[in-house]
Write a protein that holds these residues in place. Structure first.
Motif, PDB file in Angstrom:
ATOM      1  N   PRO A   1      30.984  67.694 -12.707  1.00  0.00           N
ATOM      2  CA  PRO A   1      32.264  67.829 -11.998  1.00  0.00           C
ATOM      3  C   PRO A   1      33.254  66.724 -12.344  1.00  0.00           C
ATOM      4  O   PRO A   1      34.468  66.944 -12.318  1.00  0.00           O
ATOM      5  CB  PRO A   1      31.859  67.800 -10.517  1.00  0.00           C
ATOM      6  N   GLN A   2      32.753  65.528 -12.660  1.00  0.00           N
ATOM      7  CA  GLN A   2      33.657  64.430 -13.021  1.00  0.00           C
ATOM      8  C   GLN A   2      34.422  64.701 -14.307  1.00  0.00           C
ATOM      9  O   GLN A   2      35.435  64.058 -14.578  1.00  0.00           O
ATOM     10  CB  GLN A   2      32.859  63.123 -13.172  1.00  0.00           C
ATOM     11  N   MET A   3      33.933  65.647 -15.112  1.00  0.00           N
ATOM     12  CA  MET A   3      34.610  65.961 -16.363  1.00  0.00           C
ATOM     13  C   MET A   3      35.893  66.763 -16.148  1.00  0.00           C
ATOM     14  O   MET A   3      36.754  66.803 -17.028  1.00  0.00           O
ATOM     15  CB  MET A   3      33.662  66.749 -17.281  1.00  0.00           C
ATOM     16  N   THR A   4      36.003  67.396 -14.986  1.00  0.00           N
ATOM     17  CA  THR A   4      37.181  68.213 -14.721  1.00  0.00           C
ATOM     18  C   THR A   4      38.033  67.663 -13.580  1.00  0.00           C
ATOM     19  O   THR A   4      39.229  67.921 -13.523  1.00  0.00           O
ATOM     20  CB  THR A   4      36.776  69.659 -14.396  1.00  0.00           C
ATOM     21  N   GLU A   5      37.396  66.940 -12.656  1.00  0.00           N
ATOM     22  CA  GLU A   5      38.124  66.379 -11.513  1.00  0.00           C
ATOM     23  C   GLU A   5      38.614  64.973 -11.841  1.00  0.00           C
ATOM     24  O   GLU A   5      38.072  63.976 -11.383  1.00  0.00           O
ATOM     25  CB  GLU A   5      37.218  66.378 -10.267  1.00  0.00           C
ATOM     26  N   HIS A   6      39.653  64.864 -12.643  1.00  0.00           N
ATOM     27  CA  HIS A   6      40.125  63.558 -13.119  1.00  0.00           C
ATOM     28  C   HIS A   6      40.727  62.712 -12.006  1.00  0.00           C
ATOM     29  O   HIS A   6      40.688  61.484 -12.072  1.00  0.00           O
ATOM     30  CB  HIS A   6      41.164  63.757 -14.227  1.00  0.00           C
ATOM     31  N   ASP A   7      41.295  63.336 -10.986  1.00  0.00           N
ATOM     32  CA  ASP A   7      41.983  62.586  -9.933  1.00  0.00           C
ATOM     33  C   ASP A   7      41.025  61.759  -9.084  1.00  0.00           C
ATOM     34  O   ASP A   7      41.446  60.795  -8.431  1.00  0.00           O
ATOM     35  CB  ASP A   7      42.771  63.533  -9.033  1.00  0.00           C
ATOM     36  N   VAL A   8      39.747  62.140  -9.046  1.00  0.00           N
ATOM     37  CA  VAL A   8      38.770  61.408  -8.218  1.00  0.00           C
ATOM     38  C   VAL A   8      37.687  60.772  -9.081  1.00  0.00           C
ATOM     39  O   VAL A   8      36.630  60.396  -8.559  1.00  0.00           O
ATOM     40  CB  VAL A   8      38.137  62.354  -7.173  1.00  0.00           C
ATOM     41  N   THR A   9      37.942  60.646 -10.355  1.00  0.00           N
ATOM     42  CA  THR A   9      36.944  60.113 -11.279  1.00  0.00           C
ATOM     43  C   THR A   9      37.500  58.884 -12.006  1.00  0.00           C
ATOM     44  O   THR A   9      38.626  58.931 -12.519  1.00  0.00           O
ATOM     45  CB  THR A   9      36.556  61.170 -12.331  1.00  0.00           C
TER      46      THR A   9
END
Length: 223
Positions: free
Chosen positions: A154-162
Motif C-alpha cells: 500500500p505504501q507504493m500507491t499511498e504517497h501522501d502517508v508514506t
C-alpha cells in the motif's frame, strides 16, 4: 517533471537493508527444531539445525551488516537454505497428515506442538521466499534493477502517508506471510507476478491443511 519522492520506489535506489531481521527468522526456525526435536522426530535430530546454522553463518560472513554484496554463489546459498527448510517442513506436514489419515496419531499434545511448530516455520519460510524473490532480492531492490514489482504494498500507491524514502524490508514480507497464513488470501499486499500468486496460493494451502487437519484434530482429541 516528477520530484524525486514521487518516483516509484522500485525505480530508484534506496538504502541497503540490514541483515539481522531476516537472520533472526532463521534463528527462530533453528530454535524450533532444537526445542521440538522429540516432537518433530527428524532423525538425526541435529541435521536440520546444523545445516541451517552452517548456511546462515556463511551468508552472514558474505554480508555481515547490510545487503550490499552479491554473487551467484551467495544467491544460490541463500535460496538453498530456504529451500532445504521448506522441503523439511513440507515433509513434516505430509507425514502428520498421513498419520492422521491412517489413524496412527492419538497423542494430542504432540500433535498440537507439531502443528504449531510447523505453522510458525511455514510463516517464516514463505516470508523469506517473498523477501528473497521480490524484484530479485534485497540487493537488487536497493539498486532498483527490476522495473516491475512482484508485490504491491500500500505504501507504493499511498504517497501522501508514506515517507519518501520508504522501501519494503523483511518485516513487511513477514507481515505478508503471516496474514496470508491466517486469512488464506491476500489482505493489503497484492501479488502481481504469476510466481507470487502461485507461491501465496501454496502457502495458504499448506496453512489450511495444518490448521484444519493437524491443529483441529489435536484440539478435538484434547476435548
Amino acid at each position: 517533471m516528477k520530484s524525486e519522492n514521487r518516483v516509484p520506489v522500485w525505480l530508484r535506489e534506496t538504502e541497503a537493508e540490514g541483515r539481522w531481521t531476516a537472520g533472526a527468522a532463521v534463528l527462530v526456525v533453528i530454535a524450533i527444531h532444537l526445542l521440538l526435536h522429540d516432537t518433530l522426530n527428524i532423525e538425526p535430530f541435529w541435521v536440520m539445525p546444523v545445516l541451517e546454522s552452517v548456511l546462515l553463518v556463511g551468508l552472514i560472513v558474505a554480508n555481515p551488516v547490510t545487503f550490499t554484496r552479491e554473487s551467484r554463489l551467495i544467491r544460490v546459498a541463500s535460496l538453498g537454505l530456504i529451500g532445504v527448510i521448506s522441503a523439511a517442513n513440507a515433509w513434516l506436514t505430509i507425514r502428520e497428515v498421513g498419520r492422521l489419515v491412517t489413524g496412527k496419531e492419538h497423542d494430542a499434545v504432540r500433535l498440537l506442538a507439531t502443528g504449531v511448530g510447523v505453522w510458525v516455520i511455514n510463516v517464516l519460510m514463505f516470508s523469506l521466499w517473498y523477501w528473497e524473490l521480490d524484484r530479485a532480492g534485497p540487493v537488487a531492490r536497493s539498486k532498483a534493477r527490476e522495473p516491475y514489482p512482484d508485490f504491491l504494498f500500500p505504501q507504493m500507491t499511498e504517497h501522501d502517508v508514506t515517507p519518501p524514502n520508504w522501501r519494503p524490508t523483511f518485516a513487511d514480507y513477514l507481515y505478508l506471510g503471516f496474514t496470508n497464513s491466517t486469512a488464506f488470501s491476500p489482505t493489503d499486499v497484492m501479488p502481481l507476478s504469476r510466481w507470487a500468486k502461485i507461491l501465496m496460493m501454496l502457502q495458504s494451502s499448506i496453512s489450511l491443511v495444518i490448521v484444519a487437519l493437524v491443529v483441529a484434530r489435536a484440539i478435538n482429541v484434547l476435548q
